[in-house]
Design a protein around this motif. Structure first.
Motif, short mmCIF file in Angstrom:
data_model
loop_
_atom_site.label_atom_id
_atom_site.label_comp_id
_atom_site.label_asym_id
_atom_site.label_seq_id
_atom_site.Cartn_x
_atom_site.Cartn_y
_atom_site.Cartn_z
N VAL A 341 16.12 -6.22 -14.46
CA VAL A 341 17.52 -7.07 -14.01
C VAL A 341 18.58 -6.19 -12.71
O VAL A 341 19.60 -5.89 -12.77
CB VAL A 341 18.32 -7.51 -14.71
N THR A 342 17.13 -5.18 -12.45
CA THR A 342 18.12 -4.41 -11.08
C THR A 342 19.23 -4.77 -10.35
O THR A 342 20.09 -4.33 -10.14
CB THR A 342 17.13 -3.55 -10.81
N CYS A 343 18.29 -6.42 -9.73
CA CYS A 343 19.42 -6.79 -8.83
C CYS A 343 20.82 -7.40 -9.25
O CYS A 343 21.61 -7.06 -8.09
CB CYS A 343 18.41 -8.31 -8.32
N GLU A 344 21.07 -6.99 -10.31
CA GLU A 344 22.34 -6.95 -10.74
C GLU A 344 23.11 -6.31 -10.95
O GLU A 344 24.69 -6.36 -10.91
CB GLU A 344 22.12 -7.82 -12.10
N TYR A 345 23.20 -5.06 -10.29
CA TYR A 345 23.58 -3.99 -10.55
C TYR A 345 23.26 -3.29 -9.20
O TYR A 345 24.12 -2.74 -8.84
CB TYR A 345 23.10 -2.41 -12.01
N MET A 346 22.68 -3.72 -8.28
CA MET A 346 22.69 -2.72 -7.28
C MET A 346 21.99 -4.09 -5.90
O MET A 346 21.27 -4.79 -6.34
CB MET A 346 21.96 -1.25 -7.33
N GLU A 347 21.86 -3.55 -4.62
CA GLU A 347 21.12 -4.43 -3.51
C GLU A 347 19.77 -3.02 -3.93
O GLU A 347 19.48 -1.74 -2.99
CB GLU A 347 21.82 -3.81 -2.76
N PRO A 348 19.11 -3.32 -4.25
CA PRO A 348 17.71 -2.55 -4.29
C PRO A 348 16.49 -2.88 -3.17
O PRO A 348 17.16 -3.75 -2.40
CB PRO A 348 16.88 -1.96 -5.75
N VAL A 349 16.31 -2.28 -2.80
CA VAL A 349 14.49 -1.99 -1.91
C VAL A 349 13.41 -2.05 -2.24
O VAL A 349 12.96 -1.49 -3.38
CB VAL A 349 15.04 -1.39 -0.29
N ASP A 350 12.12 -2.83 -1.75
CA ASP A 350 10.79 -2.89 -2.14
C ASP A 350 10.29 -1.63 -1.06
O ASP A 350 10.98 -1.35 -0.10
CB ASP A 350 10.55 -3.61 -1.43
N VAL A 351 9.45 -0.72 -1.87
CA VAL A 351 8.55 0.70 -1.50
C VAL A 351 6.99 -0.17 -2.06
O VAL A 351 6.77 0.03 -2.17
CB VAL A 351 8.70 1.83 -2.40
N GLU A 352 6.62 0.26 -0.50
CA GLU A 352 5.27 0.68 -0.33
C GLU A 352 4.45 1.86 -0.04
O GLU A 352 5.30 2.38 0.64
CB GLU A 352 4.97 -0.52 0.78
N ILE A 353 3.43 2.59 -1.07
CA ILE A 353 3.33 3.44 -0.47
C ILE A 353 1.25 3.29 -0.61
O ILE A 353 0.99 2.75 -1.11
CB ILE A 353 3.09 4.06 -1.95
N LYS A 354 0.90 3.97 1.00
CA LYS A 354 -0.61 4.08 0.59
C LYS A 354 -1.52 4.84 -0.40
O LYS A 354 -0.47 5.84 -0.91
CB LYS A 354 -0.69 4.38 2.18
N ILE A 355 -2.14 4.29 -0.86
CA ILE A 355 -2.47 4.93 -1.59
C ILE A 355 -4.46 5.71 -1.31
O ILE A 355 -5.46 4.67 -0.13
CB ILE A 355 -3.53 3.98 -2.94
N PRO A 356 -4.44 6.91 -1.60
CA PRO A 356 -5.55 7.26 -0.81
C PRO A 356 -6.26 6.79 -1.15
O PRO A 356 -6.97 6.26 -2.54
CB PRO A 356 -4.94 9.33 -1.63
N GLN A 357 -8.02 7.49 -0.27
CA GLN A 357 -9.46 6.78 -0.54
C GLN A 357 -9.72 6.81 -2.32
O GLN A 357 -10.34 6.09 -2.64
CB GLN A 357 -10.53 7.01 0.31
N ALA A 358 -9.30 8.14 -1.92
CA ALA A 358 -10.24 8.84 -3.61
C ALA A 358 -9.51 7.72 -5.43
O ALA A 358 -10.23 7.36 -5.73
CB ALA A 358 -10.19 9.94 -4.31
N PHE A 359 -8.66 7.41 -4.92
CA PHE A 359 -7.81 6.52 -6.32
C PHE A 359 -7.16 4.92 -5.95
O PHE A 359 -7.53 4.46 -7.25
CB PHE A 359 -6.01 6.94 -6.17
N ARG A 360 -8.30 4.38 -4.64
CA ARG A 360 -7.49 2.95 -4.18
C ARG A 360 -8.67 2.31 -5.79
O ARG A 360 -8.63 1.11 -5.78
CB ARG A 360 -8.83 2.33 -2.93
N LYS A 361 -10.27 2.77 -5.86
CA LYS A 361 -10.62 1.58 -6.87
C LYS A 361 -10.52 2.30 -8.31
O LYS A 361 -10.81 1.81 -9.48
CB LYS A 361 -12.15 1.79 -6.79
N THR A 362 -9.77 3.86 -8.73
CA THR A 362 -9.45 3.97 -10.23
C THR A 362 -8.76 3.24 -11.17
O THR A 362 -8.97 3.16 -12.07
CB THR A 362 -9.75 5.12 -9.97
N PHE A 363 -7.44 2.87 -10.31
CA PHE A 363 -6.76 1.67 -11.71
C PHE A 363 -5.75 0.75 -10.66
O PHE A 363 -6.49 0.65 -8.74
CB PHE A 363 -5.60 2.88 -11.54
N LYS A 364 -5.91 -0.36 -11.45
CA LYS A 364 -5.21 -1.28 -10.98
C LYS A 364 -3.52 -1.61 -10.66
O LYS A 364 -3.26 -1.78 -9.94
CB LYS A 364 -5.54 -2.69 -12.08
N TYR A 365 -2.69 -0.90 -11.66
CA TYR A 365 -1.91 -0.48 -11.84
C TYR A 365 -1.30 1.51 -11.22
O TYR A 365 -2.16 2.04 -12.38
CB TYR A 365 -1.00 -0.72 -12.39
N ALA A 366 0.06 1.09 -10.71
CA ALA A 366 0.64 2.45 -10.16
C ALA A 366 2.57 2.16 -10.55
O ALA A 366 2.84 1.19 -11.25
CB ALA A 366 0.24 3.44 -8.77
#
Length: 655
Positions: A341-366
């Motif tokens: 419910v973050t939007c009820e308290y502020m004007e948040p923004v979405d953040v996109e982060i590049k994943i290094p090659q070594a980690f791309r197939k290791t996890f499904k969530y960060a």
């Protein structure tokens, strides 16, 4: 082939059409095991009455979302613990003594009680669930404070049979309906207040505050949560979560639509925080905090948050997917029942982060983590999508660290970054090529509680004299600025004086914490006989004039009178000083002579030590330090409050 397909589809149709309940309800019943028949009694009880179709849907909602909720399964043992706690609460003791005795009682029962924890789906009785549904509907339809709440809102704001995990499964609705009733019977007489959830909530919460006048403590001190509402309603101390739960249950028992929101971790200090919201007739959730603040009043006003979640009864499918996809999940997201419910308290923004090659197939969530004074704590998740991961609705003006979760804890996969107030990403990457000189004098930002005391320094004086009564006093320095941290007075007067003192500003009760007199020529701290105003305000322990020379920044001289008070030293001979170091009343987070400190900086994926040093001054000067990164000054001698900072234009900037 066509015949075979027809038969197959017919079989599927027969199987699904023969199912008596929706898939999510059937799934929950299958998890109930031997308790399935008990839950089916609830469904069949309401299936008989077409007029009660909403109650049948309510029963389906509660059962479908019951897996994952848990409680103590031995109510007799739990009641024995709470009954013994109640005897302590009825003695009229001070809150600290009550806290000590409750802790002792909790320790006595903790081992046996904790072994009774069970999933609600396996222990819920039909009688308890039916009674809860009946009372919840009565409060919703006849209470008068939820006339604006539809069935969906009712299911989350009023219907749940408990407000928190491990809450006692007792008749809290019956008890709460007549508890802190305030003037709810009078409000309907006024057109403005009739049917107003806001004003009903305000009325009840005011009475909670007045009756309890609670002492808020930062962390739970009992091994068994104070989860019986009748006990919690008597306690003179508790966490924000304790009083949020009390308010939530009392309000819901009266049909006032209330929920609990929380931030899992402050981005500028330790711990997180819980509070309440009331669903006002406008359809807006209005913040308040049980036993602390009322709807519409400032609560933690303008304190930045990274994320805000609502504690719900319904299962969040995305949290379920995270737990199915990952072996290791941060503690916050092991809870199925939270909603963003973050939007009820502020004007948040979405953040996109590049994943290094070594980690791309290791996890499904960060995850994105913030610092809690000692470690990085994940506050939100993002699903990995090939070369990147997207984190939605993030609070601004916060430093984040992108991490994965492993058996060893969180593991960074990228540099920390500042999400600026404008929503821009500012990477924080160490620069070992360009080094700098840093002057640091604190290990923690100046908290708001320091400011009132800091103003008391303005108007104070540093004076010298040759006579013990200071009839020939000479003012060497007049303090004209707040001391939100320690400081120094450089002495240009080369004359020698036997008596040196700090003379308090008006209406300040002195409030000096520490003085260090440094002799000219050697710049070493010298001591004499302590002199000054005798006595202490309100007969307090440890705040006499001697506190100014004990080297402890948390003790200070609280003089018995507001004006014309002072503290100083008789050196037994005339002396000349090079400078005088001072620490005014504050939070103890300035650099303290005699303590050992360690400076660390962030490089790659961990903190790197720049070495330990013993403080002989009120500041450190570090040379040849890597630039453009995060720093962390740790007091290895004492204290817990420490924050990372960047260093910009010769100043520590706190995060």
């Amino acid at each position: 082939m066509r015949v075979k397909n027809t038969i197959f589809l017919f079989v599927i149709f027969i199987i699904t059409s023969c199912s008596r309940y929706p898939d999510n309800v059937e799934h929950a019943l299958n998890q109930a095991g031997d308790n399935r028949s008990e839950l089916e009694r609830v469904l069949e009880h309401y299936r008989k009455y077409p007029a009660d179709s909403l109650k049948f849907r309510a029963a389906e909602f509660l059962i479908a979302n019951m897996p994952g909720h848990y409680s103590y399964a031995n109510p007799g043992l739990l009641d024995a613990y709470y009954d013994e706690a109640d005897t302590v609460l009825g003695r009229g003791l001070g809150w600290q003594e009550i806290q000590q005795q409750i802790e002792e009682i909790s320790g006595k029962y903790a081992g046996e009680v904790s072994r009774t924890i069970a999933h609600d789906i396996n222990i819920m009785t039909s009688g308890y669930l039916i009674d809860n549904i009946e009372r919840a509907f009565d409060a919703w339809q006849n209470g008068g404070w939820a006339t604006h709440v539809g069935f969906t809102g009712f299911c989350e704001y009023i219907l749940p049979y408990k407000g928190a995990e491990l809450q006692a499964l007792d008749h809290w609705r019956e008890y709460g309906r007549n508890l802190f009733h305030a003037d709810l019977d009078v409000l309907p007489l006024f057109d403005l207040y009739r049917n107003s959830a806001w004003w009903a909530c305000t009325s009840v919460n005011k009475e909670i505050i007045q009756r309890l006048d609670p002492q808020i403590i930062p962390e739970e001190m009992t091994q068994i949560p104070l989860g019986r509402i009748s006990t919690l309603a008597q306690i003179p101390y508790g966490t924000c979560g304790d009083f949020s739960l009390l308010a939530l249950c009392v309000m819901r028992s009266k049909g006032i639509p209330v929920a609990e929101d929380f931030t899992p971790q402050w981005p500028f200090r330790s711990l997180g925080h819980s509070w309440n919201v009331v669903l006002a007739n406008s359809g807006k959730n209005v913040v308040f905090a049980g036993a602390i603040s009322n709807p519409g009043e400032p609560h933690k006003a303008d304190e930045k948050m990274a994320k805000v979640f609502r504690q719900c009864y319904a299962i969040n499918p995305e949290i379920v997917r995270i737990q199915h996809a990952e072996k290791y999940v941060p503690s916050t997201f092991r809870n199925y029942f939270i909603k963003d419910v973050t939007c009820e308290y502020m004007e948040p923004v979405d953040v996109e982060i590049k994943i290094p090659q070594a980690f791309r197939k290791t996890f499904k969530y960060a995850y994105l983590a913030v610092f809690d004074n000692q470690r990085w704590v994940p506050v939100h998740w993002g699903k990995v999508d090939g070369k990147k991961v997207r984190f939605e609705k993030m609070g601004k003006n916060v430093v984040y660290l992108p991490v994965y979760c492993t058996e060893k804890g969180v593991v960074p996969f990228s540099d920390p970054f500042l999400l600026t107030s404008m929503g821009e990403i500012y990477p924080i990457a160490v620069d070992n090529e360009h080094r700098q000189t840093m002057t640091v004098n604190r290990k923690y930002h100046v908290a708001p509680r320091v400011y009132e005391a800091a103003s008391r320094l303005v108007g104070g004086k540093l004076q010298v004299a040759s006579h013990p009564d200071f009839r020939d006093s000479l003012t060497l320095y007049r303090f004209s600025e707040w001391a939100v941290q320690s400081g120094e007075v450089m002495i240009t007067d080369t004359c020698r004086y036997r008596y040196w003192r700090y003379y308090s500003a008006p209406n300040a009760y002195c409030n000096m914490a520490d003085l260090y007199f440094r002799e000219k020529g050697s710049d070493r701290t010298i001591r004499g006989r302590i002199i000054g105003t005798e006595g202490v305000y309100n007969n307090q322990t440890g705040l006499y004039r001697e506190a100014v020379f004990d080297g402890d920044p948390l003790t200070y001289f609280d003089a018995p009178e507001p004006d014309d008070t002072w503290v100083g030293m008789d050196f037994g001979r005339p002396v000349s000083m090079n400078r005088v170091l001072y620490v005014f009343r504050g939070d103890g987070n300035c650099v303290t002579p005699g303590d050992t400190y360690e400076l660390l900086y962030w490089a790659g994926d961990d903190w790197i030590s720049f070495g330990e040093r013993l403080a002989d001054d009120i500041r450190f000067v570090y040379e040849n330090v890597p630039s453009k990164t995060l720093y962390w000054l740790r007091d290895l001698t004492t204290g817990k409050e420490e924050r990372p900072f960047t260093y910009e234009n010769g100043k520590q900037i706190w995060w």
